[in-house]
Design a protein around this motif. Structure first.
Motif, mmCIF file in Angstrom:
data_model
loop_
_atom_site.group_PDB
_atom_site.id
_atom_site.type_symbol
_atom_site.label_atom_id
_atom_site.label_comp_id
_atom_site.label_asym_id
_atom_site.label_seq_id
_atom_site.Cartn_x
_atom_site.Cartn_y
_atom_site.Cartn_z
ATOM 1 N N GLU A 122 0.836 -1.204 0.000
ATOM 2 C CA GLU A 122 0.000 0.000 0.000
ATOM 3 C C GLU A 122 0.873 1.258 0.000
ATOM 4 O O GLU A 122 0.577 2.243 -0.681
ATOM 5 C CB GLU A 122 -0.919 0.002 1.219
ATOM 6 C CG GLU A 122 -2.059 -1.007 1.125
ATOM 7 C CD GLU A 122 -2.907 -1.047 2.381
ATOM 8 O OE1 GLU A 122 -2.430 -0.544 3.426
ATOM 9 O OE2 GLU A 122 -4.031 -1.567 2.332
ATOM 10 N N ARG A 123 1.984 1.231 0.776
ATOM 11 C CA ARG A 123 2.889 2.377 0.813
ATOM 12 C C ARG A 123 3.503 2.623 -0.558
ATOM 13 O O ARG A 123 3.573 3.767 -1.030
ATOM 14 C CB ARG A 123 3.995 2.145 1.841
ATOM 15 C CG ARG A 123 4.903 3.346 2.022
ATOM 16 C CD ARG A 123 6.154 2.998 2.804
ATOM 17 N NE ARG A 123 7.065 2.187 2.020
ATOM 18 C CZ ARG A 123 7.871 2.650 1.071
ATOM 19 N NH1 ARG A 123 7.848 3.937 0.758
ATOM 20 N NH2 ARG A 123 8.689 1.842 0.428
ATOM 21 N N ARG A 148 -0.670 -2.696 -6.602
ATOM 22 C CA ARG A 148 -2.048 -3.014 -6.189
ATOM 23 C C ARG A 148 -2.475 -4.396 -6.685
ATOM 24 O O ARG A 148 -3.227 -5.088 -5.995
ATOM 25 C CB ARG A 148 -3.006 -1.923 -6.684
ATOM 26 C CG ARG A 148 -2.816 -0.613 -5.934
ATOM 27 C CD ARG A 148 -3.938 0.391 -6.157
ATOM 28 N NE ARG A 148 -3.761 1.512 -5.266
ATOM 29 C CZ ARG A 148 -3.234 2.695 -5.606
ATOM 30 N NH1 ARG A 148 -2.850 2.899 -6.872
ATOM 31 N NH2 ARG A 148 -3.095 3.652 -4.723
ATOM 32 N N LEU A 177 -1.079 -6.609 -4.205
ATOM 33 C CA LEU A 177 -1.861 -6.501 -2.972
ATOM 34 C C LEU A 177 -3.139 -7.319 -3.070
ATOM 35 O O LEU A 177 -3.521 -8.031 -2.123
ATOM 36 C CB LEU A 177 -2.177 -5.030 -2.714
ATOM 37 C CG LEU A 177 -2.950 -4.696 -1.435
ATOM 38 C CD1 LEU A 177 -2.144 -5.087 -0.207
ATOM 39 C CD2 LEU A 177 -3.282 -3.207 -1.404
ATOM 40 N N PRO A 225 -8.604 -1.573 -3.782
ATOM 41 C CA PRO A 225 -7.520 -1.687 -4.770
ATOM 42 C C PRO A 225 -8.013 -2.022 -6.171
ATOM 43 O O PRO A 225 -7.437 -1.550 -7.152
ATOM 44 C CB PRO A 225 -6.622 -2.793 -4.199
ATOM 45 C CG PRO A 225 -7.452 -3.515 -3.205
ATOM 46 C CD PRO A 225 -8.419 -2.516 -2.667
#
Length: 542
Positions: free
Chosen positions: A30-31, A49, A52, A68
């Motif tokens: 996410e960062r 993403r 993720l 996302p």
């Protein structure tokens, strides 16, 4: 493992991919995605993403997909060239959009407006009459209790397969199903579940015919179809066939994590088919999985089926029987009598149904659970075959070899993995989620199936030696050197809460088109050999 913020985003993303599944990996991805957005790097943001999303899927947290997925779609809409020359990522994103909509059905943590918005977006991309859109609208309406709309969309779904999907080449559509349509081999089971829920038992069995006739290939079949058929067979007087199907399907579903949603059907079969003692045995065996369910919907249905079973057992004079319930969180382990356990399960099912209905603005889920609890046995119990009876599921109309010929590819399965280890003469254990774990020298290796259809063989190697946290730089240097000089396994460092460093590695092999036993033997031999070599190298560190 903390990744330096001063390093390049591409390098940081590569390192983040090597982190084990969990909150630390999710936070880092996410960062990276947020920093890529801020610095005008949409390609890296999209890749982060997508990684993720895959992590959420593998970690059993589908309810986290919507944001996302929405951001990925928005990025592609702003810059269509992001997916130029990357057809696999385009198909993957289409599949994830479907999975995000399906997440609504599995948990009340996803908003109704969010799901509808994402489904409307899918309709804009595929066309309002596209088969995947009709299916998802059918299932969403059914979940809300809007049966007329669900039936209307079910007809569109059933007849939509003959129409080409907008935006796809007709020859491509004929060669491969649209990823937004989900697994085509499981589509008959999904349709049959709806029909059975509407009381159309003969129609449900007819919908399953392609699977039961062996015309559909899927790694989840025929066991999933057999579980769906259990109650329709009971209700149409085919109790013997239902019993044989239950024995075969439960043999697989008892251990596979992704099969948790099918357990409610097995419990209801035992309750309504008169096999109360077997049902209580299954309930006791599977209770620990209720504390870590596949999703909220399957937890609600498992608890409701268990409450029905306990109620019928109490009526039959078995209310005093005690079942072991492991501790979880603040709840201590205990031997619980059937009547008390039934009340506890009823409370779980009622609470979850209330959460769904509060989100949906209807009373449909509570009413559905109440109808389950009002059911009573459908027929006198038919004796079940012995567990080891080779004729447990005769070739009626479908047959399935326990193990294919050595050189004939077959869908990856737990049985194929354990058979390969048996041929090696290795010792191993099978965990409740279907993972196979063994120890070879200084290496502990865990095999599991990943992917939407369990088509990816994933092997994780963990060295038994741990290093102190003070040797972090040395551990990173060792893993970097290993990854530079060797192909397998991909090595990484994981810092444990107790301040020690765990050195691990993994190997993933995509077996979408199946694997022959002789090929699987080679893969298992390779992962054991390289895993043992990796763990031995860790053990040899000063």
């Amino acid at each position: 493992m903390t990744i330096s913020r001063g390093r390049g985003l591409a390098e940081a993303l590569a390192d983040a991919r090597d982190l084990p599944d969990g909150e630390a990996r999710f936070a880092e991805l996410e960062r990276i995605a947020g920093q890529a957005d801020a610095t005008g790097d949409p390609g890296t943001a999209l890749a982060a993403r997508l990684a993720l999303i895959e992590g959420y899927l593998h970690h059993g947290e589908r309810w986290r997909l919507l944001e996302p997925v929405r951001r990925c779609l928005a990025a592609v809409d702003r810059a269509p060239g992001l997916l130029a020359g990357r057809p696999d990522d385009a198909e993957t994103l289409r599949r994830h959009q479907r999975q995000a909509v399906e997440a609504f059905l599995g948990t009340p943590r996803v908003g109704l407006d969010q799901a509808r918005s994402l489904l409307d977006d899918l309709a804009d991309r595929l066309g309002p009459d596209a088969e995947p859109v009709a299916e998802l609208r059918c299932r969403l309406a059914d979940h809300l209790g809007d049966e007329p709309t669900a039936r209307r969309e079910c007809d569109r779904w059933r007849h939509g397969s003959a129409r080409p999907t907008p935006g796809r080449d007709p020859e491509q559509s004929a060669a491969a199903p649209d990823p937004a349509g989900g697994c085509p081999g499981c589509a008959p089971a999904r349709r049959a579940e709806l029909l059975a829920g509407w009381g159309e038992h003969a129609a449900a069995l007819d919908a399953l015919r392609p699977v039961l006739d062996g015309e559909v290939r899927c790694t989840d079949q025929p066991e999933r179809a057999l579980a769906v058929a259990l109650l329709p067979w009971l209700r149409t007087g085919a109790a013997d066939r239902a019993g044989r199907a239950h024995l075969r399907a439960y043999r697989r579903h008892r251990r596979e994590r992704t099969a948790f949603p099918q357990l409610a059907a097995h419990l209801r079969f035992c309750a309504l088919g008169g096999h109360l003692d077997r049902g209580l045995d299954i309930l006791a065996e599977q209770l620990p999985r209720l504390d870590h369910p596949y999703d909220d919907l399957s937890a609600m249905e498992f608890a409701a089926a268990g409450a029905l079973l306990c109620a019928l057992a109490a009526e039959a004079g078995r209310g005093g029987r005690r079942l072991h319930r492991p501790g979880h969180g603040p709840r201590p382990a205990a031997e619980v009598d059937v009547a008390t356990l039934g009340a506890d399960l009823l409370a779980v099912a009622t609470e979850l149904a209330g959460s769904f209905d509060a989100r949906n603005g209807t009373g449909h889920q509570a009413g559905r659970i109440a109808s389950w609890l009002a059911e009573r046995p459908l027929a006198d119990p038919v004796p079940l075959a012995a567990e080891d009876d080779p004729d447990e599921w005769p070739a009626d109309p479908a047959t399935e070899r326990a193990e294919p010929p050595a050189e004939e590819p077959a869908p990856l399965s737990l049985a194929l993995v354990t058979a390969a280890l048996d041929r090696r003469g290795d010792g191993y254990g099978v965990e409740p989620d279907g993972a196979v774990v063994g120890r070879w020298g200084e290496a502990v290796i865990r095999y599991r199936r990943l992917g939407q259809r369990g088509e990816i063989l994933h092997a994780r190697v963990v060295a038994t030696r741990r290093l102190p946290a003070a040797r972090r730089a040395e551990a990173y240097a060792f893993c970097n050197a290993w990854n530079h000089d060797r192909l397998l396994p991909k090595a990484y460092v994981h810092e444990l809460d107790e301040g020690e460093l765990l050195l691990a590695g993994d190997v993933s092999t995509d077996l979408e088109h199946g694997v022959a036993p002789v090929q699987l033997d080679v893969l298992i031999d390779a992962t054991v050999a390289t895993g043992v070599g990796y763990a031995a190298a860790v053990a040899a560190l000063p």
